[in-house]
Enzyme design. Structure first.
Site, PDB file in Angstrom:
ATOM      1  N   CYS A 123       0.818  -1.217   0.000  1.00 53.72           N
ATOM      2  CA  CYS A 123       0.000   0.000   0.000  1.00 53.72           C
ATOM      3  C   CYS A 123       0.847   1.260   0.000  1.00 53.72           C
ATOM      4  CB  CYS A 123      -0.942  -0.003   1.200  1.00 53.72           C
ATOM      5  SG  CYS A 123      -2.179  -1.283   1.065  1.00 53.72           S
ATOM      6  N   HIS A 124       1.740   1.363   0.976  1.00 55.89           N
ATOM      7  CA  HIS A 124       2.502   2.602   1.077  1.00 55.89           C
ATOM      8  C   HIS A 124       3.988   2.358   1.256  1.00 55.89           C
ATOM      9  CE1 HIS A 124      -1.660   3.344   2.431  1.00 55.89           C
ATOM     10  NE2 HIS A 124      -1.559   4.288   1.537  1.00 55.89           N
ATOM     11  N   GLY A 125       4.415   1.129   0.911  1.00 53.18           N
ATOM     12  CA  GLY A 125       5.843   0.851   0.823  1.00 53.18           C
ATOM     13  C   GLY A 125       6.610   0.747   2.128  1.00 53.18           C
TER      14      GLY A 125
ATOM     15  N   TYR B 181      -4.857  12.028  -1.016  1.00 51.78           N
ATOM     16  CA  TYR B 181      -4.134  10.776  -0.812  1.00 51.78           C
ATOM     17  C   TYR B 181      -2.648  10.991  -1.093  1.00 51.78           C
ATOM     18  CZ  TYR B 181      -3.527   5.679  -0.940  1.00 51.78           C
ATOM     19  OH  TYR B 181      -3.153   4.392  -0.697  1.00 51.78           O
TER      20      TYR B 181
END
Lengths: 169, 420
Positions: free
Chosen positions: A133-135, B294
């Site tokens: 998702c966000h590494g 986001y």
């Protein structure tokens, strides 16, 4: 105003407001608390897993309280890697010895501590887990090494019921 | 609404209006003096009203067939798509309607930014608008969870986990939001309830938004205060009604294109896979309208600060009337602001683009620069610009730029001031 003495009316006003506030709070709290986990959710607190089929270097993922739990049977190389890391290098310093009492078995919530995605096995810069998702990169002890996650993956309460069965929760 | 001495013509009308002045209200709405130079960017208020009504009507009909249960939600949506008469049409209108709603609201917001509609005396209209926008995002997010697909589930997980960034009480709040230890059936049923409720809250706020608008009256492309009613205004009906109606028709063509020719282009294929708590999709992306925020969230390497930055990016808009120190409303007369305005538009589009891309390498760098610039625009450029900028002369009335070139200008102005 300062010359005014406190009168019976002032007392009544304060008392009424106070009782009203307590009454309102007493009604509001059940409305809020009803959203917390209910008895049936809490009842599903523990689960037993048969790990006899798991060979070194493999991971079993089971569902506990709606969340995936990783049960990893680690190879010697992975254990050595996890135990040789210096504490200064860690974002959230935790000894591997504390995370995996039995070094061969690593049991932890498969939930990234950033925003709750499920990290992928055998991926990332530290040969452990990588969250798509966000590494966030986790090492072979499930400790956060790089990325936005603030903590290591959580180790739940668990025990070996016998040689082949782990009870989580 | 003080300038009203309206009396209905009929006896029955008078009798009714004396008891409930609905006819006075209707008369106010039809006669409402509107600046005569409003351009098509001003038609999006009406378009947004249409979007809200569309979402409420299609939502109500979908709710007659949808089942809010973790085991049945996904199937019930497929049931709507395959079995329910015209179910596919209603669902596609509702799903694409959300996107159209946001498209219109973004144009509406950027219209305000360009023409300075948020400035005194319209701050309250603006702030109510920001609250409506926040509620829209909440409603859209919860609505996206209801089909219980993979993106629904993991989107819900990621967004609710944002609250876990709050120190000390964060984890408790997340458990409370979930009603369990993960996103599950209790989460779905409460999201359904709130998704049902929020549109009606928005409807109430829209009434306040329009009420607050009708106190000072509309801003206009020239951005000056005008006398109402005067030569600078036209009655709302029929002039603005026709113009709004035409713009709405154009908008509906775009809407219908998505519904009939590309109904899934704005969604994610992953949401046609039923929710699975064991597997996270390889690439989680929110709906397009949330992408800029986001991108801001991901551009900050710290969890708490990332959440703070994302929320600030929205809430900073609420204090915009006080951050913009310029007395001139319309960008038409603000040569420097006009340029910074377009840079901001580009900045937000860039944020939207990198928000859809993986957060690594060059994309991450671009996201960081764009995030920094976003805050720079509101916190530094706008306050300073108000003092430094040399603005162009502002006309005294809407008619002046037109009559200014005519030899009768002085006479015309004289005549007008007499009328006023």
């Amino acid at each position: 105003m300062s010359e005014k003495k406190t009168k019976r009316r002032d007392f009544l006003f304060t008392a009424t407001t106070a009782v009203g506030a307590v009454g309102a709070a007493a009604v509001v709290w059940p409305m809020i608390d009803q959203m917390n986990p209910d008895a049936s959710v809490k009842a599903l607190a523990s689960t037993e897993v048969d790990v006899s089929s798991l060979t070194p270097g493999n991971t079993l993922t089971v569902l506990w309280r709606g969340k995936p739990v990783f049960i990893r049977r680690r190879t010697q190389k992975e254990i050595d890697e996890a135990r040789s890391v210096k504490m200064e290098e860690l974002i959230h310093p935790e000894k591997d010895e504390d995370r995996a009492k039995n070094p061969e078995w690593l049991v932890m919530l498969g939930v990234c501590t950033h925003l709750g995605c499920v990290p992928l096995n055998d991926k990332g810069d530290y040969n452990g887990w990588f969250c798509p998702c966000h590494g966030s990169h986790y090492d072979t002890s499930g400790r956060i090494r790089k990325g936005p996650a603030p903590w290591n993956m959580e180790v739940p309460k668990y025990e070996f019921v016998n040689a082949n069965t782990i009870k989580i929760g | 609404m003080s300038d009203h001495d309206y009396r209905p013509k009929s006896k029955v009308g008078q009798w009714f209006n004396d008891r409930l002045p609905l006819l006075t209200l209707a008369n106010h709405l039809t006669d409402y003096p509107t600046p005569k130079n409003l351009n098509y960017w001003w038609t999006f208020g009406g378009i947004l009203t249409f979007c809200l009504i569309t979402q409420i009507v299609t939502g109500l009909t979908l709710a007659m067939h949808y089942i809010a249960h973790a085991d049945m939600a996904f199937e019930s949506v497929e049931h709507i798509m395959r079995d329910v008469n015209y179910g596919w049409l209603i669902r596609y209108i509702h799903a694409n309607g959300a996107s159209m709603f946001f498209l219109a609201v973004y144009i509406h917001i950027f219209r305000s930014l360009f023409y300075g509609s948020y400035k005194a005396p319209r701050e309250i209209i603006w702030i109510i608008g920001i609250i409506i926008y926040l509620l829209m995002m909440a409603a859209a997010f919860m609505g996206y969870v209801l089909p219980w697909g993979q993106m629904s589930f993991w989107g819900a997980t990621v967004i609710t986990n944002l609250f876990s960034a709050i120190p000390l009480v964060g984890e408790g709040i997340v458990t409370w939001l979930w009603g369990g230890y993960s996103v599950d059936n209790p989460t779905l049923t409460r999201f359904f309830t709130l998704h049902y409720l929020i549109p009606f809250l928005i409807l109430g706020l829209v009434v306040l938004h329009i009420w607050a608008l009708h106190v000072p009256g509309n801003n206009n492309p020239v951005g000056i205060d005008i006398k109402k009613p005067s030569k600078d205004t036209v009655p709302f009906h029929p002039y603005i009604v026709i113009k709004d109606g035409f713009a709405l028709l154009m908008f509906m063509i775009v809407f219908a294109f998505f519904v009939f020719y590309a109904p899934n282009i704005l969604g994610h294929a992953d949401n046609y896979i039923e929710a699975n708590p064991m597997v996270t999709p390889a690439h989680i992306v929110p709906e397009w309208y949330l992408l800029p925020f986001y991108a801001i969230l991901r551009s900050v390497p710290d969890k708490l600060l990332g959440v703070v930055a994302m929320l600030s990016a929205i809430l900073i808009l609420a204090v915009l009337p006080w951050l913009d120190t310029s007395k001139i409303r319309s960008a038409v007369f603000r040569p420097l602001y006009k340029q910074f305005y377009w840079i901001l538009v580009a900045d937000v589009l860039i944020l939207g683009y990198v928000g859809a891309m993986p957060a690594e390498g060059l994309y991450l760098l671009i996201a960081r620069v764009a995030t920094a610039y976003y805050f720079l625009h509101f916190l530094v450029i706008l306050p300073v610009l108000g003092f430094k900028e040399k603005t162009l002369p502002v006309p005294l009335s809407i008619t002046e730029p037109v009559l200014g070139g005519s030899p009768n200008f002085a006479a015309a102005r004289n005549k007008e001031s007499k009328i006023e």
